[in-house]
Design an enzyme around this catalytic site. Structure first.
Site, PDB file in Angstrom:
ATOM      1  N   HIS A 190       0.826  -1.213   0.000  1.00  0.00           N
ATOM      2  CA  HIS A 190       0.000   0.000   0.000  1.00  0.00           C
ATOM      3  C   HIS A 190       0.858   1.261   0.000  1.00  0.00           C
ATOM      4  CE1 HIS A 190      -3.986  -1.876   1.522  1.00  0.00           C
ATOM      5  NE2 HIS A 190      -4.001  -1.672   0.231  1.00  0.00           N
ATOM      6  N   GLU A 418      -1.006 -13.273 -17.696  1.00  0.00           N
ATOM      7  CA  GLU A 418      -0.507 -13.250 -16.326  1.00  0.00           C
ATOM      8  C   GLU A 418       0.029 -14.612 -15.892  1.00  0.00           C
ATOM      9  OE1 GLU A 418      -3.566 -10.575 -13.954  1.00  0.00           O
ATOM     10  OE2 GLU A 418      -4.582 -11.818 -15.440  1.00  0.00           O
ATOM     11  N   ASP A 442       1.398 -10.252 -11.745  1.00  0.00           N
ATOM     12  CA  ASP A 442       1.065 -11.660 -11.585  1.00  0.00           C
ATOM     13  C   ASP A 442       1.974 -12.558 -12.423  1.00  0.00           C
ATOM     14  OD1 ASP A 442      -0.928 -12.220  -9.650  1.00  0.00           O
ATOM     15  OD2 ASP A 442      -2.431 -11.240 -10.886  1.00  0.00           O
ATOM     16  N   CYS A 489       0.434  -3.643 -18.726  1.00  0.00           N
ATOM     17  CA  CYS A 489      -0.379  -2.879 -17.774  1.00  0.00           C
ATOM     18  C   CYS A 489       0.021  -3.139 -16.326  1.00  0.00           C
ATOM     19  CB  CYS A 489      -1.864  -3.149 -17.969  1.00  0.00           C
ATOM     20  SG  CYS A 489      -2.366  -4.846 -17.612  1.00  0.00           S
TER      21      CYS A 489
END
Length: 564
Positions: A190, A418, A442, A489
């Protein structure tokens, strides 16, 4: 500079390309663990104290979220929900019934819940650290003391902490906080995500950050991933020169993404809600490369949002980009982001379970409703809508999604790469779809078998690894052979030098958080397509991520010197 500090350079993971010079101010230490002693109050009195403090903290977190906006608002709203979670309340009540204090009961309940989440790993494992922050805030309120938080000296400073809670990061005074240095966290924590969103210079995962004393002058270099304590005059001068260069680039006219030889590389934005669309457009985003729809579903509570609610949300997004490409990812949820209306069954390893397209296929009505809303929004606006499916692992799944999207009139349907299996089958995948978009977060996780939310393996979660880049190259080559677009992305696209390598590997567009657009645009303009391909070959030849990054950085420096 500090006269008492000893010159040293610490390393971590840099967020962005910024550099700052400032003095250290350390985060206050956590509150001590409440003593496990019997309470002098009745159970009812302690219960009332606990309920009141939980409510106060929840309302405070909600207020902070509304003030902060953006991604921070979603994170803080989730924390507020944690404070009033019924399961936590039950555990607190059990402790209070034994005659303990509200402080101790709250501590035990949050610690127990934290351990459970940490053991789950993945998205839920990442929420474990958030519980620590909520627990500290509730215990502080019960104790009548200030919650541990950001210091407030009367001068600008570099904040050094073990890690920052979302509530603290969201409310930072950006006129005072020059940069962040944390000992914990990785590129997808975060702190890192919010630092990118707020354009704060940060280096996370600095193991020896605790050695940085208050008042020490430091150079925080996110581009290099270093923190230099007690820097020399030359080091300070170099940092100040780079700061001036970045400030000049930030106010330079916004131009489309391109390489030095004019090769177009459209730069797109990653968005989680339509609220950030205008800011991205103003920053020069040439469209949207990843619109995450899961926040809309997570905010809906116990049931999926209606077609009408989704249509309104998607229409607002598409209206901000008339005539431009907007790539929407259908719901990426499942066991690691549990939604009761989709899949709330317990799974031992949710990262390998029923998530992404697998979960949508098992609840096809949700997918069909989402495609209906997207098709309606497309008809009502002038944007160029592209729709892609997450967590696709086979050619058959690719065909399934493209066919069902076509049923609803979606003109451009693709898949996210991914999972390594999809990269290895890229020619067949791109033959069956209109485009591919590589999610490097991922893809790195699955390639290196390293949970992207697990701190103990954070060093492996690095998209510079040649194994990851080789898979990117497979997709890039397939895109060139089939004439199909290949976008990036994941967070890798926000790394200005790695962005050049990704283009050299065949990426045709790059999508990133809005603040990263300036640095990536400036970086691309330094290299031709042939130079980008040279750097890509150097990266692929390396033994590991660190070696790849270092070799490319050295080669890039040589190219710049030759140009000058």
């Amino acid at each position: 500079m500090s006269d008492t500090a000893t010159h040293s350079t610490l390393t971590g993971t840099g967020i962005g390309q910024g550099v700052v010079v400032g003095v250290v101010a350390r985060m206050s230490d956590p509150l001590p663990e409440p003593q496990d002693t019997p309470s002098s109050r009745t159970v009812d009195e302690e219960t009332e104290r606990a309920r009141a403090s939980l409510s106060v903290v929840a309302r405070d977190l909600e207020a902070r979220g509304k003030t902060a906006g953006g991604t921070a608002a979603d994170v803080l709203e989730a924390q507020a929900m944690m404070a009033e979670d019924p399961m936590l309340s039950e555990i607190i009540d059990e402790s209070l019934a034994r005659g303990t204090t509200a402080e101790r009961a709250v501590f035990e309940a949050f610690a127990s819940f934290r351990d459970q989440l940490a053991a789950m790993g993945g998205y839920l494992g990442e929420r474990a650290a958030d519980l620590d922050d909520v627990s500290q805030r509730v215990i502080a309120n019960l104790s009548g003391v200030a919650a541990p938080g950001v210091p407030n000296p009367d001068h600008p400073f570099v904040l050094v902490a073990r890690d920052l809670a979302p509530a603290d990061t969201a409310m930072l005074d950006l006129d005072k906080v020059l940069g962040l240095v944390t000992s914990d966290g990785g590129p997808t924590s975060h702190t890192a995500i919010l630092a990118r969103e707020k354009s704060i210079v940060a280096v996370v995962g600095v193991t020896d950050a605790a050695t940085l004393a208050d008042g020490t002058t430091v150079v925080v270099d996110a581009a290099a991933g270093t923190v230099t304590a007690a820097p020399s005059d030359d080091q300070v001068a170099d940092a100040e020169r780079r700061i001036a260069e970045r400030e000049a680039a930030a106010v330079a006219p916004v131009t489309p993404g391109a390489l030095a030889d004019g090769t177009a590389v459209p730069l797109l934005a990653n968005l989680g809600s339509s609220a950030g669309a205008q800011a991205a457009a103003d920053a020069g985003a040439e469209g949207v490369g990843l619109f995450r729809t899961e926040f809309l579903f997570l905010d809906a509570g116990g049931s999926a949002p209606t077609v009408e609610q989704q249509r309104e949300h998607y229409t607002r997004l598409l209206q901000a980009f008339p005539g431009k490409k907007v790539v929407v990812r259908v719901l990426d949820a499942g066991a690691d982001k549990p939604l009761p209306f989709l899949n709330d069954a317990h799974e031992e390893n949710p990262a390998l379970g029923l998530r992404g397209l697998r979960a949508l296929r098992a609840s096809e009505d949700i997918l069909r409703e989402q495609l209906t809303a997207l098709a309606d929004a497309d008809k009502a606006t002038e944007a160029d809508l592209w729709v892609m499916a997450p967590m696709v692992s086979t050619v058959e799944e690719t065909r399934y999604f493209v066919e069902i999207a076509r049923e609803y009139g979606i003109k451009t349907a693709g898949v996210m790469v991914e999972v390594p299996s999809l990269a290895l089958l890229a020619p067949q995948v791109l033959a069956a779809s209109d485009f591919a978009s590589i999610g490097t977060n991922d893809l790195t996780q699955y390639t290196l078998a390293a949970d992207r939310m697990l701190g103990s393996v954070a060093a492996l979660q690095d998209p510079w690894h040649p194994a990851v880049l080789r898979l990117v190259g497979e997709v890039g080559a397939a895109g060139a052979a089939t004439g199909k677009p290949v976008g990036i992305c994941g967070e890798a696209a926000a790394d200005p030098l790695l962005a050049v390598v990704l283009v050299g590997l065949g990426a045709t567009t790059l999508s990133m958080s809005t603040p990263a657009l300036v640095d990536v645009r400036a970086s691309l303009l330094k290299y031709t397509i042939d130079e980008a391909r040279q750097l890509a070959e150097i990266a692929l030849a390396a033994d590991g991520a660190a070696e790849s990054r270092a070799a490319v950085a050295a080669a890039a420096l040589t190219l710049k010197e030759a140009q000058s």
